[in-house]
Motif scaffolding. Structure first.
Motif, PDB file in Angstrom:
ATOM      1  N   PRO A  81       0.814  -1.217   0.000  1.00  0.00           N
ATOM      2  CA  PRO A  81       0.000   0.000   0.000  1.00  0.00           C
ATOM      3  C   PRO A  81       0.852   1.274   0.000  1.00  0.00           C
ATOM      4  O   PRO A  81       1.780   1.419   0.798  1.00  0.00           O
ATOM      5  N   LYS A 123       2.717  -1.216   7.254  1.00  0.00           N
ATOM      6  CA  LYS A 123       1.735  -0.373   6.577  1.00  0.00           C
ATOM      7  C   LYS A 123       0.329  -0.954   6.720  1.00  0.00           C
ATOM      8  O   LYS A 123      -0.636  -0.233   6.981  1.00  0.00           O
ATOM      9  N   LEU A 147      -2.820   0.851   8.527  1.00  0.00           N
ATOM     10  CA  LEU A 147      -4.048   1.167   7.797  1.00  0.00           C
ATOM     11  C   LEU A 147      -5.281   0.580   8.475  1.00  0.00           C
ATOM     12  O   LEU A 147      -6.389   1.102   8.337  1.00  0.00           O
ATOM     13  N   ASN A 148      -5.077  -0.500   9.220  1.00  0.00           N
ATOM     14  CA  ASN A 148      -6.187  -1.110   9.955  1.00  0.00           C
ATOM     15  C   ASN A 148      -6.358  -0.516  11.359  1.00  0.00           C
ATOM     16  O   ASN A 148      -7.227  -0.951  12.110  1.00  0.00           O
ATOM     17  N   GLY A 168       1.269   4.021  12.760  1.00  0.00           N
ATOM     18  CA  GLY A 168       2.160   3.759  11.631  1.00  0.00           C
ATOM     19  C   GLY A 168       3.431   4.576  11.654  1.00  0.00           C
ATOM     20  O   GLY A 168       4.518   4.052  11.396  1.00  0.00           O
TER      21      GLY A 168
END
Length: 332
Positions: free
Chosen positions: A56, A289, A293-294, A299
């Motif tokens: 991503p 990543k 993102l979750n 991050g």
């Protein structure tokens, strides 16, 4: 003889953690923008940004956009980029001839970037997998990866990259004897100033999957790479490989992957004192990543902590897909 540490309460370790100023004064290792090398993926076309779904935020870039990316990296203070080509499957053969085509995708990208952004160092990948119909880093015959024939091909490939203007060659194939052969060929051809960063301790790792997606090698690969990449169980062997590559003319050495092998980084640096690098590979990037993102981790903090860990382990620099993001944070 080391002095004896005072007993509590004469020694309170928390004294030097009490404020940001004191923590900064006592900090043992520092991460800087100058420690970063940014791997980028290039493809044919113009104005093309192609997302890599298993990585991503990372995209394959056409050469014109790769030049813009190199300009951005230089403006951020990143000293080097590393080029990996996504080769048209129609150009992949068992003999890998496209690897030493002076006008292949990688060599065109080198020339374009060096013409537009001469101050950034361009590193390349010296291995046959982007050009191999079998997906391997070496020439395959009857299911066997051929060492000496591959080294001959790698020499031709390395010379074309040096002619295109590469500053650093990165032999990532793990064939025996390739560093000495490439160094000798570079000297003979007048490329005495081209540096070699050898992938000296490259392990047969499960963390490379997204990278193989990025260069289009996943579907082509037949079998595995365990006959030439290192056994993850081995540590002493890494030191022998590094010693061999330095003796053959490597200027810098690399451990790959990164975070699962920080012990190897430390052993290499302590043993040889040579410029030592690690590659924070695609699987490492994707895990951080993806978790970020979750919403499972912070991050930015995880990224910076992971990069600082390489410096603590003795690395002089890190190849990382986080390079631009980390550079912006480091520059404030």
């Amino acid at each position: 003889m080391r002095p004896r540490i005072a007993d509590y309460p004469a020694m309170r370790f928390r004294r030097l953690r009490r404020s940001a100023a004191l923590r900064a004064l006592a900090q043992e290792n520092v991460l800087s923008v100058g420690d970063l090398i940014w791997p980028i993926f290039v493809r044919d076309g113009e104005g093309v940004e192609e997302p890599i779904h298993s990585m991503p935020g990372v995209k394959r870039l056409s050469i014109d956009l790769a030049v813009k990316a190199a300009r951005m990296a230089a403006d951020l203070g990143i000293p080097a980029i590393c080029i990996f080509p996504y080769t048209d499957p129609a150009l992949k053969t068992e003999a890998c001839e496209e690897a030493w085509n002076p006008d292949n995708l990688a060599n065109r990208a080198i020339r374009a970037i060096k013409a537009a952004v001469p101050e950034i160092a361009v590193m390349t990948d010296v291995a046959l997998d982007p050009y191999n119909a079998n997906g391997h880093d070496g020439i395959v015959r009857d299911g066997v990866i051929l060492n000496d024939e591959t080294v001959e091909a790698l020499v031709r490939m390395a010379l074309r990259q040096a002619e295109a203007g590469a500053d650093i060659l990165g032999p990532s194939d793990m064939m025996d004897g390739r560093i000495g052969a490439i160094r000798s060929a570079l000297e003979t051809a007048g490329h005495k100033d081209v540096a070699i960063m050898s992938y000296s301790a490259k392990y047969a790792s499960a963390f490379y999957g997204p990278f193989r997606d990025a260069v289009g090698a996943s579907g082509a690969l037949k079998g595995d790479k365990k006959t030439y990449q290192m056994n993850p169980a081995n540590s002493d062997e890494a030191l022998r490989l590094v010693e061999r590559d330095l003796s053959e003319g490597a200027d810098m050495v690399m451990v790959k992957p990164g975070m699962p092998y920080l012990d190897i980084c430390r052993r290499v640096k302590d043993q040889f004192g040579a410029p030592t690098y690690a590659y924070q590979v695609s699987g490492e990037y994707a895990m951080i990543k993806g978790a970020a993102l979750n919403g499972w981790i912070d991050g930015e903090k995880a990224m910076m902590e992971s990069l600082l860990a390489f410096k603590r382990a003795g690395c002089d620099g890190i190849l990382t897909y986080f390079a631009p993001e980390a550079a912006r944070l480091l520059r404030g």
